[in-house]
Design a protein around this motif. Sequence first.
Motif, PDB file in Angstrom:
ATOM      1  N   TRP A  29       0.818  -1.220   0.000  1.00  0.00           N
ATOM      2  CA  TRP A  29       0.000   0.000   0.000  1.00  0.00           C
ATOM      3  C   TRP A  29       0.842   1.257   0.000  1.00  0.00           C
ATOM      4  N   SER A  30       2.118   1.171   0.360  1.00  0.00           N
ATOM      5  CA  SER A  30       2.944   2.373   0.364  1.00  0.00           C
ATOM      6  C   SER A  30       3.212   2.871  -1.055  1.00  0.00           C
ATOM      7  N   LEU A  31       2.923   2.045  -2.049  1.00  0.00           N
ATOM      8  CA  LEU A  31       3.102   2.476  -3.436  1.00  0.00           C
ATOM      9  C   LEU A  31       1.999   3.407  -3.901  1.00  0.00           C
ATOM     10  N   ILE A  32       0.882   3.420  -3.170  1.00  0.00           N
ATOM     11  CA  ILE A  32      -0.219   4.296  -3.538  1.00  0.00           C
ATOM     12  C   ILE A  32       0.042   5.668  -2.925  1.00  0.00           C
ATOM     13  N   ARG A  33       0.203   6.649  -3.790  1.00  0.00           N
ATOM     14  CA  ARG A  33       0.433   8.019  -3.329  1.00  0.00           C
ATOM     15  C   ARG A  33      -0.547   8.924  -4.049  1.00  0.00           C
ATOM     16  N   SER A  34      -0.746  10.083  -3.487  1.00  0.00           N
ATOM     17  CA  SER A  34      -1.617  11.048  -4.143  1.00  0.00           C
ATOM     18  C   SER A  34      -0.937  12.408  -4.143  1.00  0.00           C
ATOM     19  N   ASN A  35      -1.498  13.329  -4.895  1.00  0.00           N
ATOM     20  CA  ASN A  35      -0.945  14.679  -4.947  1.00  0.00           C
ATOM     21  C   ASN A  35      -1.124  15.411  -3.626  1.00  0.00           C
ATOM     22  N   GLY A  36      -2.055  14.942  -2.807  1.00  0.00           N
ATOM     23  CA  GLY A  36      -2.335  15.599  -1.536  1.00  0.00           C
ATOM     24  C   GLY A  36      -1.372  15.248  -0.427  1.00  0.00           C
ATOM     25  N   GLY A  37      -0.417  14.386  -0.687  1.00  0.00           N
ATOM     26  CA  GLY A  37       0.564  14.023   0.323  1.00  0.00           C
ATOM     27  C   GLY A  37       0.184  12.792   1.117  1.00  0.00           C
ATOM     28  N   ARG A  38       0.909  12.584   2.196  1.00  0.00           N
ATOM     29  CA  ARG A  38       0.777  11.366   2.989  1.00  0.00           C
ATOM     30  C   ARG A  38      -0.611  11.187   3.596  1.00  0.00           C
ATOM     31  N   ASP A  39      -1.173  12.235   4.191  1.00  0.00           N
ATOM     32  CA  ASP A  39      -2.487  12.115   4.811  1.00  0.00           C
ATOM     33  C   ASP A  39      -3.543  11.734   3.782  1.00  0.00           C
ATOM     34  N   SER A  40      -3.452  12.329   2.605  1.00  0.00           N
ATOM     35  CA  SER A  40      -4.407  12.048   1.549  1.00  0.00           C
ATOM     36  C   SER A  40      -4.282  10.600   1.066  1.00  0.00           C
ATOM     37  N   SER A  41      -3.059  10.110   0.905  1.00  0.00           N
ATOM     38  CA  SER A  41      -2.870   8.737   0.444  1.00  0.00           C
ATOM     39  C   SER A  41      -3.355   7.738   1.489  1.00  0.00           C
ATOM     40  N   ASN A  42      -3.207   8.066   2.778  1.00  0.00           N
ATOM     41  CA  ASN A  42      -3.730   7.197   3.839  1.00  0.00           C
ATOM     42  C   ASN A  42      -5.249   7.111   3.748  1.00  0.00           C
ATOM     43  N   LYS A  43      -5.907   8.230   3.453  1.00  0.00           N
ATOM     44  CA  LYS A  43      -7.362   8.255   3.317  1.00  0.00           C
ATOM     45  C   LYS A  43      -7.814   7.400   2.135  1.00  0.00           C
ATOM     46  N   ILE A  44      -7.073   7.482   1.035  1.00  0.00           N
ATOM     47  CA  ILE A  44      -7.399   6.683  -0.152  1.00  0.00           C
ATOM     48  C   ILE A  44      -7.282   5.197   0.175  1.00  0.00           C
ATOM     49  N   ARG A  45      -6.192   4.807   0.790  1.00  0.00           N
ATOM     50  CA  ARG A  45      -5.997   3.397   1.154  1.00  0.00           C
ATOM     51  C   ARG A  45      -7.098   2.924   2.085  1.00  0.00           C
ATOM     52  N   LYS A  46      -7.438   3.731   3.078  1.00  0.00           N
ATOM     53  CA  LYS A  46      -8.471   3.348   4.037  1.00  0.00           C
ATOM     54  C   LYS A  46      -9.809   3.157   3.331  1.00  0.00           C
ATOM     55  N   SER A  47     -10.135   4.040   2.418  1.00  0.00           N
ATOM     56  CA  SER A  47     -11.389   3.961   1.678  1.00  0.00           C
ATOM     57  C   SER A  47     -11.453   2.688   0.824  1.00  0.00           C
ATOM     58  N   ILE A  48     -10.375   2.388   0.123  1.00  0.00           N
ATOM     59  CA  ILE A  48     -10.338   1.202  -0.741  1.00  0.00           C
ATOM     60  C   ILE A  48     -10.384  -0.069   0.093  1.00  0.00           C
TER      61      ILE A  48
END
Length: 68
Positions: A4-23
């Motif tokens: 899951w650390s490969l999933i990143r977003s333009n919003g930074g770390r907090d945003s990518s954590n939210k995406i992972r949690k949602s998925i």
Amino acid sequence: MVNWSLIRSNGGRDSSNKIRKSIVSFMTKHHPGSVIDSIERKYNAYKINLMNGLCLVFDEDGRYVKSN
């Protein structure tokens, strides 16, 4: 197992954590026991391929869009 650390977003770390949690939340609720084969970032979407052949598409915020 998915890295899951490969999933990143333009919003930074907090945003990518939210995406992972949602998925992960969606997968746990709607596809329990399914094994993820691969995850691809396509422009503003995530394409998740399951071992059973199903393909799930999520938007850039990690919200479910459709199955292929």
